[in-house]
Structure formats: C-alpha cells, structure tokens
Design a protein around this motif. Structure first.
Motif, short mmCIF file in Angstrom:
data_model
loop_
_atom_site.label_atom_id
_atom_site.label_comp_id
_atom_site.label_asym_id
_atom_site.label_seq_id
_atom_site.Cartn_x
_atom_site.Cartn_y
_atom_site.Cartn_z
N GLY A 96 0.83 -1.19 0.00
CA GLY A 96 0.00 0.00 0.00
C GLY A 96 0.87 1.24 0.00
O GLY A 96 2.05 1.19 0.36
N LEU A 98 0.89 5.73 0.72
CA LEU A 98 0.24 6.90 1.32
C LEU A 98 0.74 8.14 0.60
O LEU A 98 1.94 8.41 0.57
N ARG A 99 -0.17 8.88 0.02
CA ARG A 99 0.12 10.18 -0.57
C ARG A 99 -0.83 11.18 0.08
O ARG A 99 -2.04 11.04 -0.05
N GLU A 110 -1.92 10.86 -8.63
CA GLU A 110 -1.85 10.37 -7.25
C GLU A 110 -3.10 9.60 -6.88
O GLU A 110 -3.03 8.55 -6.23
N MET A 114 -3.05 5.51 -5.87
CA MET A 114 -3.50 4.96 -4.59
C MET A 114 -4.64 3.97 -4.78
O MET A 114 -4.70 2.94 -4.12
N ASN A 118 -3.84 0.37 -3.48
CA ASN A 118 -4.51 0.14 -2.19
C ASN A 118 -5.85 -0.58 -2.31
O ASN A 118 -6.31 -1.18 -1.33
N SER A 144 -6.31 0.09 7.76
CA SER A 144 -5.85 1.18 8.63
C SER A 144 -6.99 1.60 9.53
O SER A 144 -8.16 1.52 9.15
N SER A 155 -5.78 13.38 4.21
CA SER A 155 -5.70 11.91 4.09
C SER A 155 -6.96 11.30 3.48
O SER A 155 -7.18 10.10 3.60
N TYR A 158 -6.36 8.22 1.00
CA TYR A 158 -5.86 7.06 1.75
C TYR A 158 -6.97 6.47 2.61
O TYR A 158 -7.16 5.25 2.65
N GLN A 159 -7.74 7.35 3.26
CA GLN A 159 -8.79 6.87 4.15
C GLN A 159 -9.85 6.09 3.38
O GLN A 159 -10.27 5.01 3.81
N THR A 161 -9.53 4.52 0.55
CA THR A 161 -9.01 3.26 0.04
C THR A 161 -9.01 2.18 1.13
O THR A 161 -9.31 1.01 0.86
N LYS A 162 -8.69 2.57 2.35
CA LYS A 162 -8.68 1.60 3.43
C LYS A 162 -10.09 1.21 3.86
O LYS A 162 -10.34 0.08 4.28
#
Length: 246
Positions: A96, A98-99, A110, A114, A118, A144, A155, A158-159, A161-162
């Motif tokens: 995974g 993180l950007r 970006e 991700m 991810n 995460s 974030s 990223y958030q 995707t998790k």
C-alpha cells in the motif's frame, strides 16, 4: 530454497513484505513454520537482507520483485511463489502507499496510483491466489484505523481506500466461506515504520498509550489470523491501535 517432499511446512505469500509491517509478518510467519515468499518494489538489498535473516533463523524465504500496481506482476508473483515452494496456504496483502494532500490538491495521477495499489491491487492479489489456496486457507489484508471514526486533513484518498478494503473483505469472506477460507482485515493505528518517519513523537503524544505500535505487534496478530485458532473468524476488521479510535 525449495521445500522438499514430505516437508510439512505451510506456505505464505506476503505482498509488500520487505520492510515495516510486511517484514514483521514475514519473520513471524517463518518463525511459526511457514515457508514465506514476499514481494517488494524497490530496495533489493533490503529484500535480500530479510531473506538472509529468515534463513539464519532456520526458515525459508523468497523475495519476488513485483509492483502491486501491475496486474500481470501480481499474478506472476503468485505463480512464482507456488512454483518455488510447491503450494500456498496463506496470503497477506500488505502492499500500500500513502500520498497526502487536501482534496483540492490531489492530482489525478496520485488518485489513480493509490486506488490501483490500495484497492485494485488488494483485490487482484486475492483473486490470483484463490485457485491455489486449499480449503481452510487464510487471507489477511492490512487496512488502517483511518477507515473508521478517525482521520486527519490531507488523508481523504488514503482513508477511503482503506475503508474500501474493509468493505471488500466482508464480501470476499462470504464468497469463500463454503471452502472454509477465512478472510480478515487488520487495521493498524500509528506504527513505527517508514510511513510515519518524522512523526513518531507527535503520534505518540496523541496516543492514549503514549506510544506508537511496533511492527512485531501487528505481525503477531497476522500470525494468529493465519493459524488454526482463527478458522471461525472471517469477514472481520480488527483494529490494533492502542485505543486511538475507542
């Protein structure tokens, strides 16, 4: 090193296993008797150092260069692990990226990167592994704690995707339940890894336990999920973050 005929060791494949949580998973799985293949994208020196570390401890490991943004590389990594060790029992999908960036600054490149690694990479890794897993096999994804009840500015990608991984696990668990294959998601909080370099002290101050987690602690949970006592748990997301999101 190939597993010889009659060798009872199980075989694990860790996507994103050369450092941090992934490396901890490789070491713990090997310690518990698995032959372990793992993927890495860069730093072949770190990957080979991990292979040597496992070998010195009496285990067997194989480093495979594979980018989880590349569907063909994902499939090839599974095939190489199976061919080298003669099977596959457990898959851990840790790869995974993180950007960080606020919603008005995240570039399309970006965003796509991700999502590709991810989310899509996780799904494709599981999909590629399924034909090789026996009934009763194990799948563990690494999400995460940002997927639930927490987050911070910059974030959002990223958030989500998790969060997608947490949702994905539920559906795949139901698909594979008739075969007894468990599918679970580990959601770490702040961990002492490269991803959090430069922010460890700040994160520790915010933690209810006044520290960040150790990769080995996440590795311990992964090993339990891969073991015989976790067969009746599936479709779950287990948060391990020192009380960050209670």
């Amino acid at each position: 090193m190939n597993v010889q005929a009659g060798d009872a060791r199980k075989v694990a494949l860790v996507f994103g296993g050369s450092r941090g949580i992934g490396a901890a998973a490789v070491e713990r799985l090997a310690r518990e008797g698995h032959a372990v293949a793992f993927t890495y994208v860069s730093r072949p020196d770190a990957a080979e150092a991990l292979v040597s570390k496992v070998a010195v401890a009496g285990g067997a490991a194989l480093a495979i260069q594979a980018d989880s943004a590349d569907p063909a590389a994902i499939r090839a990594a599974v095939e190489q692990a199976v061919a080298h060790f003669g099977g596959l029992d457990t898959v851990v999908v840790n790869a995974g990226i993180l950007r960080l960036g606020s919603v008005d600054t995240v570039s399309l490149e970006e965003l796509d990167q991700m999502i590709a690694i991810n989310i899509r990479g996780v799904y494709l890794a599981i999909q590629a592994a399924i034909p090789h897993l026996p009934d009763g096999g194990r799948i563990v994804t690494i999400g995460s704690n940002t997927a639930v009840r927490t987050g911070h500015p910059g974030s959002s990608v990223y958030q989500f995707t998790k969060a997608a991984v947490a949702a994905m696990v539920k559906g795949i668990a139901l698909d594979l339940a008739p075969r007894g294959i468990s599918v679970n998601n580990v959601q770490p909080g702040p961990i002492d890894t490269d991803m959090n370099a430069g922010a460890i002290e700040m994160l520790a101050e915010k933690s209810p336990m006044r520290r960040v987690g150790r990769p080995a602690e996440i590795g311990g949970l992964i090993v339990w999920l891969a073991g015989p006592d976790a067969g009746y748990m599936t479709g779950e997301s287990l948060t391990i973050d020192g009380g960050w999101v209670l």
